[in-house]
Motif scaffolding. Sequence first.
Motif, PDB file in Angstrom:
ATOM      1  N   ILE B 133       0.750  -1.119   0.082  1.00 48.31           N
ATOM      2  CA  ILE B 133       0.026   0.079   0.038  1.00 48.31           C
ATOM      3  C   ILE B 133       0.921   1.298   0.112  1.00 48.31           C
ATOM      4  O   ILE B 133       0.504   2.421  -0.651  1.00 48.31           O
ATOM      5  N   GLU B 134       2.023   1.230   0.387  1.00 48.68           N
ATOM      6  CA  GLU B 134       3.106   2.219   0.712  1.00 48.68           C
ATOM      7  C   GLU B 134       3.399   2.800  -0.575  1.00 48.68           C
ATOM      8  O   GLU B 134       3.465   4.150  -1.082  1.00 48.68           O
ATOM      9  N   ASP B 135       3.436   1.853  -1.467  1.00 50.25           N
ATOM     10  CA  ASP B 135       3.996   2.194  -2.991  1.00 50.25           C
ATOM     11  C   ASP B 135       2.827   2.811  -3.612  1.00 50.25           C
ATOM     12  O   ASP B 135       2.939   3.849  -4.328  1.00 50.25           O
ATOM     13  N   ARG B 250      -7.252  -9.220  -1.242  1.00 48.51           N
ATOM     14  CA  ARG B 250      -7.567  -9.835   0.009  1.00 48.51           C
ATOM     15  C   ARG B 250      -6.361  -9.028   0.893  1.00 48.51           C
ATOM     16  O   ARG B 250      -6.584  -8.166   1.843  1.00 48.51           O
ATOM     17  N   THR B 251      -5.236  -8.805   0.280  1.00 45.10           N
ATOM     18  CA  THR B 251      -4.095  -8.422   0.845  1.00 45.10           C
ATOM     19  C   THR B 251      -4.320  -6.842   1.018  1.00 45.10           C
ATOM     20  O   THR B 251      -4.071  -6.029   1.781  1.00 45.10           O
ATOM     21  N   ALA B 252      -4.792  -6.306  -0.231  1.00 42.10           N
ATOM     22  CA  ALA B 252      -4.977  -4.760  -0.090  1.00 42.10           C
ATOM     23  C   ALA B 252      -5.995  -4.222   0.701  1.00 42.10           C
ATOM     24  O   ALA B 252      -5.929  -3.254   1.566  1.00 42.10           O
ATOM     25  N   ILE B 253      -6.981  -4.985   0.887  1.00 39.12           N
ATOM     26  CA  ILE B 253      -8.179  -4.650   2.033  1.00 39.12           C
ATOM     27  C   ILE B 253      -7.662  -4.726   3.347  1.00 39.12           C
ATOM     28  O   ILE B 253      -7.665  -3.852   3.764  1.00 39.12           O
ATOM     29  N   ARG B 254      -6.759  -5.746   3.555  1.00 43.21           N
ATOM     30  CA  ARG B 254      -5.862  -5.822   4.890  1.00 43.21           C
ATOM     31  C   ARG B 254      -5.112  -4.902   5.178  1.00 43.21           C
ATOM     32  O   ARG B 254      -5.271  -3.961   6.427  1.00 43.21           O
ATOM     33  N   GLN B 255      -4.467  -4.108   4.050  1.00 43.24           N
ATOM     34  CA  GLN B 255      -3.413  -3.276   4.253  1.00 43.24           C
ATOM     35  C   GLN B 255      -4.178  -1.968   4.563  1.00 43.24           C
ATOM     36  O   GLN B 255      -3.909  -1.084   5.095  1.00 43.24           O
ATOM     37  N   ALA B 256      -5.151  -1.562   3.616  1.00 38.72           N
ATOM     38  CA  ALA B 256      -5.991  -0.334   3.719  1.00 38.72           C
ATOM     39  C   ALA B 256      -6.631  -0.432   5.195  1.00 38.72           C
ATOM     40  O   ALA B 256      -6.725   0.722   5.901  1.00 38.72           O
ATOM     41  N   GLU B 257      -7.200  -1.493   5.664  1.00 42.39           N
ATOM     42  CA  GLU B 257      -7.754  -1.614   7.064  1.00 42.39           C
ATOM     43  C   GLU B 257      -6.715  -1.038   8.172  1.00 42.39           C
ATOM     44  O   GLU B 257      -6.836  -0.344   9.144  1.00 42.39           O
ATOM     45  N   ILE B 259      -3.894   0.698   7.751  1.00 41.34           N
ATOM     46  CA  ILE B 259      -3.442   1.999   7.900  1.00 41.34           C
ATOM     47  C   ILE B 259      -4.546   2.946   8.179  1.00 41.34           C
ATOM     48  O   ILE B 259      -4.729   4.348   8.268  1.00 41.34           O
ATOM     49  N   GLY B 260      -5.930   2.424   8.221  1.00 44.89           N
ATOM     50  CA  GLY B 260      -7.097   3.281   8.385  1.00 44.89           C
ATOM     51  C   GLY B 260      -7.787   3.993   7.431  1.00 44.89           C
ATOM     52  O   GLY B 260      -8.255   5.126   7.727  1.00 44.89           O
ATOM     53  N   VAL B 261      -7.547   3.604   6.211  1.00 48.20           N
ATOM     54  CA  VAL B 261      -8.277   4.266   5.021  1.00 48.20           C
ATOM     55  C   VAL B 261      -9.386   3.352   4.876  1.00 48.20           C
ATOM     56  O   VAL B 261     -10.560   3.618   3.791  1.00 48.20           O
ATOM     57  N   LEU B 262      -9.707   2.065   5.582  1.00 50.77           N
ATOM     58  CA  LEU B 262     -10.924   1.551   5.268  1.00 50.77           C
ATOM     59  C   LEU B 262     -11.065   1.184   6.727  1.00 50.77           C
ATOM     60  O   LEU B 262     -10.479   0.577   7.545  1.00 50.77           O
ATOM     61  N   GLY B 263     -12.598   0.953   6.862  1.00 50.30           N
ATOM     62  CA  GLY B 263     -13.085   0.611   8.393  1.00 50.30           C
ATOM     63  C   GLY B 263     -13.839   1.366   9.043  1.00 50.30           C
ATOM     64  O   GLY B 263     -14.734   2.370   8.242  1.00 50.30           O
ATOM     65  N   ALA B 264     -13.709   1.450  10.400  1.00 46.13           N
ATOM     66  CA  ALA B 264     -14.642   2.592  10.940  1.00 46.13           C
ATOM     67  C   ALA B 264     -14.011   3.724  11.114  1.00 46.13           C
ATOM     68  O   ALA B 264     -12.897   3.844  11.209  1.00 46.13           O
ATOM     69  N   SER B 265     -14.744   4.826  11.196  1.00 45.42           N
ATOM     70  CA  SER B 265     -14.354   6.390  11.351  1.00 45.42           C
ATOM     71  C   SER B 265     -13.116   6.486  10.402  1.00 45.42           C
ATOM     72  O   SER B 265     -12.092   6.905  10.906  1.00 45.42           O
ATOM     73  N   ILE B 266     -13.246   6.544   9.147  1.00 46.93           N
ATOM     74  CA  ILE B 266     -12.020   6.560   8.372  1.00 46.93           C
ATOM     75  C   ILE B 266     -11.775   8.220   8.504  1.00 46.93           C
ATOM     76  O   ILE B 266     -12.291   9.294   8.283  1.00 46.93           O
ATOM     77  N   CYS B 267     -10.354   8.275   8.652  1.00 44.82           N
ATOM     78  CA  CYS B 267      -9.442   9.688   8.740  1.00 44.82           C
ATOM     79  C   CYS B 267     -10.208  10.387   9.854  1.00 44.82           C
ATOM     80  O   CYS B 267     -10.248  11.607   9.443  1.00 44.82           O
ATOM     81  N   GLY B 268     -10.845   9.864  10.883  1.00 47.11           N
ATOM     82  CA  GLY B 268     -11.218  10.719  12.018  1.00 47.11           C
ATOM     83  C   GLY B 268     -12.581  11.124  11.654  1.00 47.11           C
ATOM     84  O   GLY B 268     -13.315  12.099  12.385  1.00 47.11           O
ATOM     85  N   THR B 269     -13.078  10.843  10.467  1.00 46.80           N
ATOM     86  CA  THR B 269     -14.619  11.414  10.371  1.00 46.80           C
ATOM     87  C   THR B 269     -15.811  10.488  10.494  1.00 46.80           C
ATOM     88  O   THR B 269     -15.297   9.485  11.153  1.00 46.80           O
ATOM     89  N   ARG B 270     -17.026  10.543  10.381  1.00 45.23           N
ATOM     90  CA  ARG B 270     -17.936   9.725  10.658  1.00 45.23           C
ATOM     91  C   ARG B 270     -18.132   8.801   9.700  1.00 45.23           C
ATOM     92  O   ARG B 270     -19.031   8.012   9.875  1.00 45.23           O
TER      93      ARG B 270
END
Lengths: 256, 547
Positions: B133-135, B250-257, B259-270
């Motif tokens: 994901i860093e790339d 699957r790897t991408a979803i795990r990585q996104a979760e 670093i917090g761009v996927l899941g609950a309260s993304i980037c501190g928003t609702r």
Amino acid sequence: MRRRKFPPVTAAYASAMRSTSSAGGLVGCISDASIHVPHVLSCCHEPPPRDRGHIPPALRPSNLKSSEASNGRPEHIVNASQAHRERLMITDFSKPTAPSLDKRWRLVDATMRRLGNHSRGLIETLHTVQETFGYLDEEALRYVAISLRVPLSRAYGVATFYHFFTLKPAGKHTCVVCMGTACYIKGAPQLLSTLQHELSLNPGETTPDGQVSVLTARCLGSCGLAPAVVYDHEVAGKVKPQDIRERLTKWTRHDC
Amino acid sequence: MTAEELEQIAEDEHAARSEFPHRVNVCVAAGCISCQSQNVKDAIDKEIAQRGWQKKCQSKGVGCMGLCAEGPLVSTGTGALYQHVMASHAGAILDSLEGPAPERLVCRTDVPFFQRQKKIVLENSGIVDPERIEDYVGSSGYSALIRVLTEMTPSEVVQEVVKSGLRGRGGAGYPTGLKWSTVAKAGGAQKYVICNADEGDPGAFMDRSVLESDPHRVIEGMLIAAYAVGASEGYIYVRAEYPLAIKRLRTAIRQAERIGVLGASICGTRFSFRIEIRLGAGAFVCGEETALIASVEGKRGTPRPRPPYPAQVGLFGEPTLINNVETFANVPPIIRNGGEWYAKIGTEKSKGTKVFALAGRVMNTGLVEVPMGITLREIVFEIGGGIPDGRAFKAVQTGGPSGGCLPSQYLDMPVDYESLAKAGSIMGSGGMIVMDDSSCMVDVAKYFMDFCMTESCGKCVPCRVGTYQMNELLGKITARTAEAADVAMLEELCDLLRNTSLCGLGQSAPNPVMSTLRYFADEYKAHIEEKRCPAGVCGHAAAEQAL
């Protein structure tokens, strides 16, 4: 995820479904099941009614001590938590047991658990079964159907609707010929006829000794390498009939 | 995850990249993997270790570089591209970083195949590592998401997509902005976003390539869509036949979760969004949206009549947005560069670029991304390099089993949704199969009809019975036992299927037959009247057995 709350499988329901496994074919067993438990057919989309008779007496709400039952909270909250407890308890006691002690069933169970043991997880579960066992047999379909509370007819219907699922075990080696458009115009039919000629069988069949299965694929997406063939999960591109003959000889000679 | 944190990741990634004076990128998408590119990568890593170049040369596996037929492909930081690389060439490739290039491996990049393309969807393919994901973040990934969440309201996002003029890349070309606004306006507490990655067309592999080369871009597109329409759950419905794409997703979803761009309260928003993967199981009809929804629900993939459209009543009865992989992949650049920028590319009614899977009897087979409005001749003869073995061009087939075969008189036609439809074909998902004079068009029509017959779900009678009857009639023609009346019957059935079938599969199933009847009537005539196949294909034992 918002999940609808379904009452759990009861032991009576599960055992009724199991008891039918002596019946011959899949169709036979469905009608059999309907004799024992009428709701199997009548409630295609609804789960069976909850059977309270199977809650261990000590856990029945009426037998709980008042301190456990109310604990000073308003009545509707107490009832809700009791209902919740009941549900959990019944599920724990009546979960259908796997057809055998084979550890691979744990993977299947894990998939069903991940999807909340909900009927919408049927396709995913069948994928896990096929991945771990190689094919879907009657026993597996029966177990998945009971566990996900769907009629066996629906599990069988899904398994036969989708081409990816197979009800027969594949041979030791598999040879999948891509029949996508690019492969088709670049000579896939000739590859298939070579296989048919060499092994004297039709696509979808396995040699009588169980060594080689010949299958066709709609499109592997390897159109740049057309015509493509998958030998034992390994994609080979720009295949000629001669390559197929060589591979077949290798498989039979080394007996590997 | 905040904007600053994301920037930090991107900066760290840039710093890490600049530490290496040299770079070697090996294609690890499915095409090259099946030519053993993983061995090439291992050999290069080993060679780097042996030379003690760990701090000098960075090697990474990247997505598709396009020219799949010449794989395995390797590119270097110096801009060179090498084809047909074997593990034994590892030393020569590393030598080329500081010395002369190995001539026999060089793949020229100054040819039209590379020069004529315009990459938007594929901008990261062949450049970023799909498993890191860093790339992706280092290549301005997820910056569009941050922008949307911090600076834009959902309706502004929809407006931007409307302005871009983006149309669905799955085939029908429905305006994406309109679809988004319908779902956004629909009531209901729970909405869903589904990514249609059930690429069932034989001869099409664009979606697979995008998922394998740049999975994060699709996830980012889905996130933006979910924010715009107000959805909190998403599904990616991907073919089980694409194991590598599934693994990378699957790897991408795990990585996104992570670093917090996927899941609950993304980037501190609702805003919260979750994505789950659902595997298809080999049913072509599941590309149709209502059938796809049934399949995600764990049922047989049979379509239902529309309306109500999925935008109102979709998955689990809730409003659902369904878009194709390529459509979602177009969204992040539209947000980053603005809708007007995107609307400048392409033609008046078909904006942007389209990815085509160029295959069949053409020199350069592989993946190409071209602006809409380019002519077929440019695609086939300039980018594709023409027909091999000195044979003559006969037809180009677009749109798979729902499309048609276009003869040489249409080579100068611009490629856009309307022109293709007018000529009797469709844009489709982007498969483009070139045929030369060794292909019999009646046989090709029969091939597609056989496909539609097998793939018909059986729910509506016109499709279930009609495709069977048409296949029988075409079988009679290829067996050269047909009479003139059979062609009349065939035409009648075409009309029937087209007007009375329930879903797109049945309605478009006659397209290959109608287009070949229209443009290659002489071939039908030769089969029926002269009892011969001009291309010498029909009657070939193999061809008949195969069907």
